[in-house]
Scaffold this active site. Structure first.
Site, PDB file in Angstrom:
ATOM      1  CB  SER A  80      43.903  34.991  31.762  1.00 44.90           C
ATOM      2  OG  SER A  80      43.896  35.630  33.037  1.00 44.90           O
ATOM      3  CG  ASP A  81      37.419  33.787  32.853  1.00 44.96           C
ATOM      4  OD1 ASP A  81      37.266  34.597  33.778  1.00 44.96           O
ATOM      5  OD2 ASP A  81      36.490  33.110  32.381  1.00 44.96           O
ATOM      6  CD1 TRP A  82      39.046  37.425  38.776  1.00 46.65           C
ATOM      7  CD2 TRP A  82      39.076  37.868  36.596  1.00 46.65           C
ATOM      8  NE1 TRP A  82      39.040  38.808  38.614  1.00 46.65           N
ATOM      9  CE2 TRP A  82      39.065  39.098  37.290  1.00 46.65           C
ATOM     10  CE3 TRP A  82      39.121  37.895  35.204  1.00 46.65           C
ATOM     11  CZ2 TRP A  82      39.082  40.337  36.647  1.00 46.65           C
ATOM     12  CZ3 TRP A  82      39.132  39.128  34.560  1.00 46.65           C
ATOM     13  CH2 TRP A  82      39.120  40.320  35.286  1.00 46.65           C
ATOM     14  N   GLY A  83      42.047  33.370  36.728  1.00 44.66           N
ATOM     15  CA  GLY A  83      42.700  32.122  37.094  1.00 44.66           C
ATOM     16  C   GLY A  83      42.899  31.147  35.957  1.00 44.66           C
ATOM     17  CB  SER A  84      41.892  31.036  32.490  1.00 43.35           C
ATOM     18  OG  SER A  84      42.209  32.259  31.861  1.00 43.35           O
TER      19      SER A  84
END
Length: 423
Positions: free
Chosen positions: A181-185
């Site tokens: 994931s992207d950071w927090g996705s």
């Protein structure tokens, strides 16, 4: 295993005060072999920073000229983007550094990027938005794919089984790499895992926490599991390569006989706008502490040998976001003092120094309260200070006086777990 942002350069472990790295602009070179050389150079920079997986390249397309991350992507053309990205990955991974192609998928705009629902027909999705990813996966076999924040046709990408399993794992030749994931996705536990998503970042995950066999497979690629300290090597061959990439990517649209400038005929040159500022790369995940920084205002005198007057005017100053109130923390060191409280007791807190109040993980579960303190001395007298704070309920105090307060909780998962765009 250490990861680093890397669309425009292997920055290393920190946004601020990091080790210098080479910064590149591949742009419109149309040169696939140059992309291979850039990838190899990026791998050499990543190695000096102890990085094993570079978070790039970015292969989302240019939908409009003002796109917020166009500078770190390749093109508006999916075929050209896919081909150049494949060669970039080939060069990078030939040196033992993995690529994490991003942001999968349909992440061509920054406005409302965390919550927007992109509605795209299946044909447009396959022929335009997914085509660069498909080309890169089939031709270069990247180690990882990074998912984006947005929804696509009604579901978050990390929960989209059609994308992650149907297309990426099955229809595109059986991709065996990591889906991260992207950071927090990541937005759920079961839906994300069942869709085929592998790794939630940053760790430890908020929704998914498990050891993944795929990470164990990646770890076997490294002879030494130890992460070495970051270092910086200013390589002359990298400087030459960056200069060539920048020059080969330039396109002269029109010349009415003015160029090249004839130095013996010049009397004065006017530089307007941001000529006194270094704009070698963009911000965010593409920000790099470049090895050599030079502004046009300093470069012109170096290039001109004759008696030429150099004039400068900044013109109208515009801000995309207000500059941070960033000066000194409680110990008079650069940055701010951040205290994270997990209980109501004022003594029980985690204290750290942060260099910039910007999107970042606070790294502590069960947060009750966060305070950020520091000293700011304006360069000139002012009667208005504009403040933007974003983390659950919020309050801003200046010289012991409350000047801003918003006690309404946010529904934004990113804002709930991160400090973002503060001050």
């Amino acid at each position: 295993m250490k990861l680093s942002d890397g669309p425009n350069g292997a920055r290393g472990g920190t946004f601020d005060h990091g080790k210098p790295a080479a910064c590149v602009s591949l742009a419109a070179s149309w040169d696939s072999e140059l992309a291979v050389r850039i990838g190899k150079g990026m791998a050499e920079d990543a190695t000096t920073n102890g990085v094993r997986l570079l978070l790039g390249p970015t292969v989302c397309l240019h939908r409009r000229p003002t796109g917020g991350r166009n500078f770190e992507s390749f093109s508006e053309d999916p075929f050209l983007t896919g081909k150049l990205a494949s060669k970039y990955i080939e060069g990078l991974q030939s040196k033992g550094i993995g690529a994490a192609v991003k942001h999968f998928a349909a992440n061509e705009q920054e406005t409302h990027r965390f919550t927007i629902d992109r509605h795209v027909s299946e044909r447009a999705l396959r022929e335009i938005y997914l085509k660069p990813f498909e080309i890169a996966v089939k031709a270069a076999d990247p180690w990882a794919i990074m998912t984006s924040y947005n929804l696509l046709n009604g579901s978050y990408v990390d929960e989209n089984k059609h994308l992650l399993t149907g297309l990426l794992r099955e229809q595109w030749g059986g991709f065996q790499g990591l889906i991260m994931s992207d950071w927090g996705s990541v937005h759920s536990t079961s839906a994300s895992l069942n869709a085929g998503h592998d790794l939630e970042m940053p760790g430890p995950g908020y929704y998914t926490r498990r050891r993944l066999p795929i990470l164990c497979r990646l770890s076997r690629l490294f002879p030494e599991p130890i992460i070495p300290p970051e270092s910086s090597i200013d390589r002359p061959e990298h400087r030459q390569l960056i200069r060539q990439a920048g020059a080969d990517g330039m396109v002269l649209l029109k010349n009415s006989g003015i160029l090249p400038l004839k130095e013996n005929e010049l009397k004065s040159i006017a530089l307007l706008g941001f000529a006194k500022e270094y704009l070698g790369h963009g911000g965010g995940s593409a920000a790099v502490n470049s090895q050599r920084k030079i502004t046009p205002f300093k470069a012109f005198p170096e290039a001109l040998k004759g008696d030429v007057e150099l004039r400068y005017a900044e013109g109208a100053r515009t801000w995309r976001i207000f500059p941070p109130l960033q000066k000194y923390d409680d110990e008079k060191q650069p940055g701010h003092t951040m205290r994270v409280f997990s209980s109501d007791s004022p003594e029980q807190c985690t204290t750290s120094r942060i260099y910039k109040l910007w999107y970042q993980s606070v790294g502590v579960p069960g947060i009750k309260r966060i305070t950020v303190t520091g000293t700011f001395r304006p360069r000139a007298s002012a009667s208005i200070i504009s403040v933007s704070i974003r983390w659950e309920t919020q309050r801003f105090i200046l010289n012991d006086e409350k000047v801003f307060e918003d006690m309404r909780p946010t529904a934004d998962l990113i804002a709930r777990n991160k400090i973002g765009m503060i001050l």
